[in-house]
Scaffold this motif. Structure first.
Motif, PDB file in Angstrom:
ATOM      1  N   UNK A  63     -39.487 -30.746 -15.970  1.00  0.00           N
ATOM      2  CA  UNK A  63     -40.345 -31.172 -14.861  1.00  0.00           C
ATOM      3  C   UNK A  63     -41.649 -31.759 -15.370  1.00  0.00           C
ATOM      4  N   UNK A  64     -42.433 -32.324 -14.442  1.00  0.00           N
ATOM      5  CA  UNK A  64     -43.701 -32.970 -14.815  1.00  0.00           C
ATOM      6  C   UNK A  64     -44.722 -31.938 -15.268  1.00  0.00           C
ATOM      7  N   UNK A  65     -45.648 -32.411 -16.134  1.00  0.00           N
ATOM      8  CA  UNK A  65     -46.729 -31.551 -16.594  1.00  0.00           C
ATOM      9  C   UNK A  65     -46.678 -31.311 -18.098  1.00  0.00           C
ATOM     10  N   UNK A  66     -47.544 -30.389 -18.547  1.00  0.00           N
ATOM     11  CA  UNK A  66     -47.589 -30.024 -19.968  1.00  0.00           C
ATOM     12  C   UNK A  66     -46.703 -28.802 -20.179  1.00  0.00           C
ATOM     13  N   UNK A  67     -45.940 -28.835 -21.260  1.00  0.00           N
ATOM     14  CA  UNK A  67     -45.008 -27.742 -21.551  1.00  0.00           C
ATOM     15  C   UNK A  67     -45.138 -27.338 -23.014  1.00  0.00           C
ATOM     16  N   UNK A  68     -45.046 -26.042 -23.249  1.00  0.00           N
ATOM     17  CA  UNK A  68     -44.997 -25.530 -24.619  1.00  0.00           C
ATOM     18  C   UNK A  68     -43.556 -25.142 -24.905  1.00  0.00           C
ATOM     19  N   UNK A  69     -43.044 -25.653 -26.020  1.00  0.00           N
ATOM     20  CA  UNK A  69     -41.660 -25.382 -26.402  1.00  0.00           C
ATOM     21  C   UNK A  69     -41.655 -24.685 -27.762  1.00  0.00           C
ATOM     22  N   UNK A  70     -40.888 -23.629 -27.852  1.00  0.00           N
ATOM     23  CA  UNK A  70     -40.726 -22.890 -29.103  1.00  0.00           C
ATOM     24  C   UNK A  70     -39.250 -22.731 -29.411  1.00  0.00           C
TER      25      UNK A  70
END
Length: 178
Positions: free
Chosen positions: A141-148
């Motif tokens: 989805x839209x926006x800022x995301x943190x992925x680990x």
């Protein structure tokens, strides 16, 4: 034997910003170090071959997660294995001139066989991982995301090692979806 662990875990993104209909490509790399890596050497291969222990299978997995406190899984989890076959050879490239026979290893990665000429190269093929994972930006989805990334590896008992499993997490990367 020393404790085995996952080291040098890294997650790399191809770019910082994506459109909602793009595919996000990340590269996850890590190494299995410690006792299992040290025990996988020519002396132990020869001993194992003589005791009819001629294969080694390492199961490993990578799961991408997103979110803060309550993480959710994104993309498809990689859950596969690598296999090493121990065999007898007379190949002049692999045979030590001071020995009349030599036990060597073939490593299969995703069913593709590799034969390397040194112990360290064989260890790198078996214990160093570099996987590309593609996820849809629309899934986040839209926006800022943190992925680990959460990674694991496991193996069974063999002539030269006890069964074991290791787990670790990467540092998170941040991406923006417009």
């Amino acid at each position: 034997m020393t404790e085995s662990k996952i080291s040098d875990i890294d997650i790399v993104k191809t770019k910082d910003e994506y459109a909602l209909n793009d595919s996000i490509e990340v590269n996850v790399s890590f190494k299995v170090d410690g006792g299992i890596r040290e025990a996988f050497n020519e002396t132990n291969w020869t001993k194992a071959y003589n005791n009819n222990d001629v294969s080694f299978k390492m199961k490993y997995g990578i799961k991408l997660t997103s979110g803060g406190f309550r993480k959710k899984e994104v993309g498809k989890t990689i859950d596969t294995y690598r296999k090493a076959a121990i065999f007898w050879t007379r190949n002049p490239k692999l045979v030590n001139p001071h020995k009349d026979r030599r036990i060597w290893v073939q490593v299969a990665k995703n069913f593709e066989p590799f034969i390397r000429l040194s112990e360290e190269e064989v260890r790198q093929e078996l214990f160093d991982f570099n996987e590309k994972i593609i996820i849809k930006a629309s899934e986040l989805g839209k926006g800022k995301h943190k992925i680990g990334a959460e990674v694991f590896a496991s193996w069974q008992k063999h002539d030269y090692t006890e069964p074991g499993n290791v787990k670790s997490n990467s540092k998170e990367i941040e991406i923006t979806i417009n």
